[in-house]
Scaffold this motif. Structure first.
Motif, PDB file in Angstrom:
ATOM      1  N   SER A  93       0.969  -1.445   0.429  1.00 32.38           N
ATOM      2  CA  SER A  93       0.120   0.152  -0.075  1.00 32.38           C
ATOM      3  C   SER A  93       1.123   1.341  -0.071  1.00 32.38           C
ATOM      4  O   SER A  93       0.440   1.947  -0.870  1.00 32.38           O
ATOM      5  CB  SER A  93      -0.696  -0.195   1.054  1.00 32.38           C
ATOM      6  N   ASN A  94       1.996   1.271   0.867  1.00 36.11           N
ATOM      7  CA  ASN A  94       2.472   2.459   1.076  1.00 36.11           C
ATOM      8  C   ASN A  94       3.883   2.346   0.363  1.00 36.11           C
ATOM      9  O   ASN A  94       5.062   3.203   0.746  1.00 36.11           O
ATOM     10  CB  ASN A  94       2.346   3.490   1.992  1.00 36.11           C
ATOM     11  N   ASN A  95       4.805   1.107   0.272  1.00 33.76           N
ATOM     12  CA  ASN A  95       6.264   0.678   0.270  1.00 33.76           C
ATOM     13  C   ASN A  95       7.113   1.036   1.707  1.00 33.76           C
ATOM     14  O   ASN A  95       8.028   0.826   1.617  1.00 33.76           O
ATOM     15  CB  ASN A  95       6.675   1.580  -0.603  1.00 33.76           C
ATOM     16  N   GLU A  96       6.119   0.901   2.941  1.00 36.29           N
ATOM     17  CA  GLU A  96       7.203   1.268   3.827  1.00 36.29           C
ATOM     18  C   GLU A  96       7.284  -0.187   4.188  1.00 36.29           C
ATOM     19  O   GLU A  96       6.738  -0.914   3.858  1.00 36.29           O
ATOM     20  CB  GLU A  96       5.987   1.639   5.609  1.00 36.29           C
ATOM     21  N   ILE A  97       8.380  -0.260   5.177  1.00 30.55           N
ATOM     22  CA  ILE A  97       9.737  -1.752   5.127  1.00 30.55           C
ATOM     23  C   ILE A  97       8.351  -2.356   7.068  1.00 30.55           C
ATOM     24  O   ILE A  97       7.948  -1.291   7.452  1.00 30.55           O
ATOM     25  CB  ILE A  97      10.496  -1.488   6.195  1.00 30.55           C
ATOM     26  N   ALA A  98       8.038  -3.394   6.645  1.00 30.70           N
ATOM     27  CA  ALA A  98       7.608  -4.063   7.572  1.00 30.70           C
ATOM     28  C   ALA A  98       8.061  -5.446   7.757  1.00 30.70           C
ATOM     29  O   ALA A  98       8.746  -5.939   7.746  1.00 30.70           O
ATOM     30  CB  ALA A  98       6.062  -3.908   6.701  1.00 30.70           C
ATOM     31  N   GLY A  99       7.807  -6.030   9.588  1.00 29.27           N
ATOM     32  CA  GLY A  99       8.233  -7.145  10.604  1.00 29.27           C
ATOM     33  C   GLY A  99       9.219  -6.773  10.354  1.00 29.27           C
ATOM     34  O   GLY A  99      10.961  -5.770  10.184  1.00 29.27           O
ATOM     35  N   THR A 100      10.263  -7.521  10.771  1.00 30.10           N
ATOM     36  CA  THR A 100      11.132  -8.243  10.751  1.00 30.10           C
ATOM     37  C   THR A 100      11.560  -9.820  10.803  1.00 30.10           C
ATOM     38  O   THR A 100      11.670 -10.782  10.479  1.00 30.10           O
ATOM     39  CB  THR A 100      11.163  -8.088  12.650  1.00 30.10           C
ATOM     40  N   PHE A 101      13.473  -9.983  10.788  1.00 33.21           N
ATOM     41  CA  PHE A 101      13.518 -11.758  10.305  1.00 33.21           C
ATOM     42  C   PHE A 101      14.317 -11.542  11.658  1.00 33.21           C
ATOM     43  O   PHE A 101      14.981 -11.137  12.058  1.00 33.21           O
ATOM     44  CB  PHE A 101      15.238 -10.940   9.192  1.00 33.21           C
ATOM     45  N   ILE A 102      14.081 -12.651  11.758  1.00 35.21           N
ATOM     46  CA  ILE A 102      14.180 -13.714  12.889  1.00 35.21           C
ATOM     47  C   ILE A 102      15.118 -15.002  12.704  1.00 35.21           C
ATOM     48  O   ILE A 102      15.730 -15.499  13.418  1.00 35.21           O
ATOM     49  CB  ILE A 102      12.781 -14.321  13.507  1.00 35.21           C
ATOM     50  N   PHE A 103      15.642 -15.479  11.364  1.00 37.96           N
ATOM     51  CA  PHE A 103      16.571 -16.013  10.875  1.00 37.96           C
ATOM     52  C   PHE A 103      16.811 -15.977   9.624  1.00 37.96           C
ATOM     53  O   PHE A 103      16.344 -15.739   9.202  1.00 37.96           O
ATOM     54  CB  PHE A 103      15.184 -17.893  10.977  1.00 37.96           C
ATOM     55  N   LEU A 104      18.548 -15.698  10.291  1.00 35.58           N
ATOM     56  CA  LEU A 104      19.113 -16.361   9.005  1.00 35.58           C
ATOM     57  C   LEU A 104      20.428 -17.068   8.390  1.00 35.58           C
ATOM     58  O   LEU A 104      20.712 -17.193   9.571  1.00 35.58           O
ATOM     59  CB  LEU A 104      20.247 -13.951   9.274  1.00 35.58           C
ATOM     60  N   PRO A 105      20.280 -17.096   7.575  1.00 35.95           N
ATOM     61  CA  PRO A 105      21.982 -17.589   7.512  1.00 35.95           C
ATOM     62  C   PRO A 105      22.744 -17.279   7.559  1.00 35.95           C
ATOM     63  O   PRO A 105      22.946 -16.091   7.077  1.00 35.95           O
ATOM     64  CB  PRO A 105      21.409 -18.081   5.559  1.00 35.95           C
ATOM     65  N   PRO A 106      23.978 -18.507   6.873  1.00 37.96           N
ATOM     66  CA  PRO A 106      25.399 -17.357   7.414  1.00 37.96           C
ATOM     67  C   PRO A 106      25.808 -16.174   6.501  1.00 37.96           C
ATOM     68  O   PRO A 106      25.177 -15.997   5.205  1.00 37.96           O
ATOM     69  CB  PRO A 106      26.240 -19.009   7.439  1.00 37.96           C
ATOM     70  N   GLY A 107      27.121 -15.197   6.061  1.00 36.61           N
ATOM     71  CA  GLY A 107      27.182 -15.022   5.532  1.00 36.61           C
ATOM     72  C   GLY A 107      26.665 -13.784   5.525  1.00 36.61           C
ATOM     73  O   GLY A 107      26.048 -12.916   4.577  1.00 36.61           O
ATOM     74  N   SER A 108      24.745 -13.804   6.518  1.00 41.33           N
ATOM     75  CA  SER A 108      24.064 -12.683   6.295  1.00 41.33           C
ATOM     76  C   SER A 108      23.701 -12.258   7.947  1.00 41.33           C
ATOM     77  O   SER A 108      24.083 -12.656   8.949  1.00 41.33           O
ATOM     78  CB  SER A 108      22.657 -13.367   6.135  1.00 41.33           C
ATOM     79  N   LYS A 109      23.610 -11.127   8.035  1.00 41.47           N
ATOM     80  CA  LYS A 109      22.804 -10.222   8.732  1.00 41.47           C
ATOM     81  C   LYS A 109      22.502  -9.499   8.825  1.00 41.47           C
ATOM     82  O   LYS A 109      21.061  -8.786   8.445  1.00 41.47           O
ATOM     83  CB  LYS A 109      24.185  -9.177   9.998  1.00 41.47           C
ATOM     84  N   LEU A 110      21.560  -8.947   9.980  1.00 38.80           N
ATOM     85  CA  LEU A 110      20.440  -8.186  10.754  1.00 38.80           C
ATOM     86  C   LEU A 110      20.960  -6.520  10.803  1.00 38.80           C
ATOM     87  O   LEU A 110      22.161  -5.949  10.678  1.00 38.80           O
ATOM     88  CB  LEU A 110      20.112  -8.728  11.995  1.00 38.80           C
ATOM     89  N   LEU A 111      19.941  -6.038   9.708  1.00 38.54           N
ATOM     90  CA  LEU A 111      20.142  -4.245   9.393  1.00 38.54           C
ATOM     91  C   LEU A 111      18.659  -4.011  10.509  1.00 38.54           C
ATOM     92  O   LEU A 111      17.961  -3.636   9.616  1.00 38.54           O
ATOM     93  CB  LEU A 111      20.330  -3.552   8.327  1.00 38.54           C
TER      94      LEU A 111
END
Length: 148
Positions: A93-111
């Motif tokens: 609807s408005n292109n806003e970021i939504a939700g959170t990531f709770i599982f990541l594979p190796p080589g990744s990190k949260l921002l």
């Protein structure tokens, strides 16, 4: 004397430029910068953007709908190796970021673009091809979402 001053100035200028470039490029080998949060455009010096005409990267999920608080598996697949990425869920609807990531594979990190864990990026420059994540929907209904 003037030639010596010019040589000194040239060397100092070269050294400053080199140090700035090295620190600038090194920062991106460990993930996207916060300056990419809004438009998801990398700020690399020699970046090659993924063209929408070449479909070698796809984003998959096995769910066609979700409820508030649901955990949604998301897979980024590619037919070619790549090093860097940035992944977000956005409201249609408005292109806003939504939700959170709770599982990541190796080589990744949260921002954290707008809230903790709302974006995922690479944490190193290792070659990647298929990555699996889990996205957690907000606790309140937000409508349709898209993964970018």
């Amino acid at each position: 004397m003037e030639d010596g001053r010019r040589a000194h100035t040239a060397i100092v200028g070269w050294a400053c430029t080199t140090l700035c470039l090295v620190s600038y490029t090194a920062a991106f080998s460990q993930g996207a910068s916060l300056s990419a949060c809004t438009d998801m455009m990398p700020r690399h010096l020699r970046v090659q953007l993924h063209s929408s005409n070449s479909n070698y990267i796809t984003v998959h999920t096995n769910m066609s709908f979700y409820f508030p608080g649901d955990k949604v598996p998301v897979t980024v697949r590619s037919t070619r190796d790549y090093m860097g990425f940035m992944l977000q869920a956005r409201k249609v609807s408005n292109n806003e970021i939504a939700g959170t990531f709770i599982f990541l594979p190796p080589g990744s990190k949260l921002l954290t673009c707008f809230e903790d864990g709302d974006t995922v990026t690479h944490s190193d420059k290792s070659l990647k091809r298929n990555l699996s994540f889990v996205w957690k929907a907000p606790d309140q209904p937000i409508g349709d979402i898209k993964f970018l």
